[in-house]
Design an enzyme around this catalytic site. Structure first.
Site, PDB file in Angstrom:
ATOM      1  N   ASP A   1      -6.839   1.613   1.091  1.00  0.00           N
ATOM      2  CA  ASP A   1      -6.600   1.979   2.542  1.00  0.00           C
ATOM      3  C   ASP A   1      -7.385   1.386   3.249  1.00  0.00           C
ATOM      4  O   ASP A   1      -8.498   0.582   3.027  1.00  0.00           O
ATOM      5  CB  ASP A   1      -6.992   2.597   2.896  1.00  0.00           C
ATOM      6  CG  ASP A   1      -7.766   3.858   2.248  1.00  0.00           C
ATOM      7  OD1 ASP A   1      -8.083   3.549   1.359  1.00  0.00           O
ATOM      8  OD2 ASP A   1      -7.283   5.040   2.769  1.00  0.00           O
TER       9      ASP A   1
ATOM     10  N   LYS B   1       1.319  -1.324  -0.016  1.00  0.00           N
ATOM     11  CA  LYS B   1      -0.590   0.035   0.324  1.00  0.00           C
ATOM     12  C   LYS B   1       1.006   1.371  -0.277  1.00  0.00           C
ATOM     13  O   LYS B   1       1.020   2.062  -0.535  1.00  0.00           O
ATOM     14  CB  LYS B   1      -0.822   0.143   1.094  1.00  0.00           C
ATOM     15  CG  LYS B   1      -1.773   1.366   1.478  1.00  0.00           C
ATOM     16  CD  LYS B   1      -2.358   1.333   2.953  1.00  0.00           C
ATOM     17  CE  LYS B   1      -1.714   2.263   3.527  1.00  0.00           C
ATOM     18  NZ  LYS B   1      -2.259   2.775   4.469  1.00  0.00           N
TER      19      LYS B   1
END
Length: 228
Positions: free
Chosen positions: A145, A126
């Site tokens: 997220d 991420k």
């Protein structure tokens, strides 16, 4: 004739179309002026609000300006400098270690590949995706997220539970040109309306296409479709 879209692909296109209209200026909310600052800010943002991170980095970036500054920092002092950030002790160690690698193996430059970024301490896929997209203009995937995970599942776009599976699934149905903005749009909507605890379904531009809506709908018996 083109290949018919599957229901999830149609859902994605509808969601994107509405959210582009609702949040035309949606973008990353972390403050940074270079790739190193971006990397630091994203590492700090894990399980912490961007607002809090921005408050801390306003002073942090004045004190630590280069990878060498982080690499040679006293880790306890660095931890104190980010003391209001969640897991600040661990993140201080991660930042120091990542900076050491950047200095020793990358000539003081933040790497520009997924493989090299994820080899840095404290950097997962991420974080690497964010750095690539906003630091290097390279879009290799979809940033997943907490907002993207929550909304993608609520909207019936994916049934995957974990970030890696969700990203893989999203990459197969979200148009590649929209990978970056998909994240920003869902984050904006997750903050404004589709919150974790009490989503405001009554004021949601996606309410009528959301299978998780908490609102009751009367049904048109002729078509079987909900009214309103």
């Amino acid at each position: 004739m083109g290949t018919p879209l599957e229901p999830r692909e149609e859902q994605v296109l509808e969601v994107l179309d509405r959210l582009y209209d609702e949040y035309p200026d949606s973008t990353i909310s972390l403050d940074f002026s270079n790739r190193l600052e971006l990397l630091v800010a994203v590492v700090l943002s894990a399980q912490c609000t961007d607002e809090r991170v921005n408050g801390v980095t306003a002073d942090l970036f004045e004190k630590y300006r280069t990878p060498e500054d982080y690499a040679t920092a006293d880790v306890d002092e660095l931890s104190d400098d980010i003391g209001s950030i969640t897991y600040h002790n661990n993140k201080a160690k991660w930042l120091k270690s990542a900076a050491e690698t950047i200095v020793e193996e990358h000539g003081g430059e933040v790497p520009d590949t997924m493989e090299e970024l994820t080899e840095l301490t404290g950097v997962g896929r991420k974080t690497a995706n964010v750095v690539l997209q906003h630091g290097h203009d390279v879009v290799e995937g979809v940033v997943v997220d907490t907002h993207v995970r929550r909304l993608s599942r609520r909207l019936g776009i994916t049934e995957e539970e974990y970030p890696k599976g969700i990203e893989r699934d999203l990459m197969s149905i979200v148009p590649e040109a929209d990978w970056q903005q998909y994240t920003h749009l869902l984050i904006s909507h997750g903050r404004a309306t589709c919150t974790a605890i009490n989503p405001d379904c009554g004021d949601c531009v996606l309410e009528d296409v959301c299978p998780s809506s908490k609102l009751d709908h009367e049904v048109d018996l002729a078509s079987g479709e909900p009214w309103g």
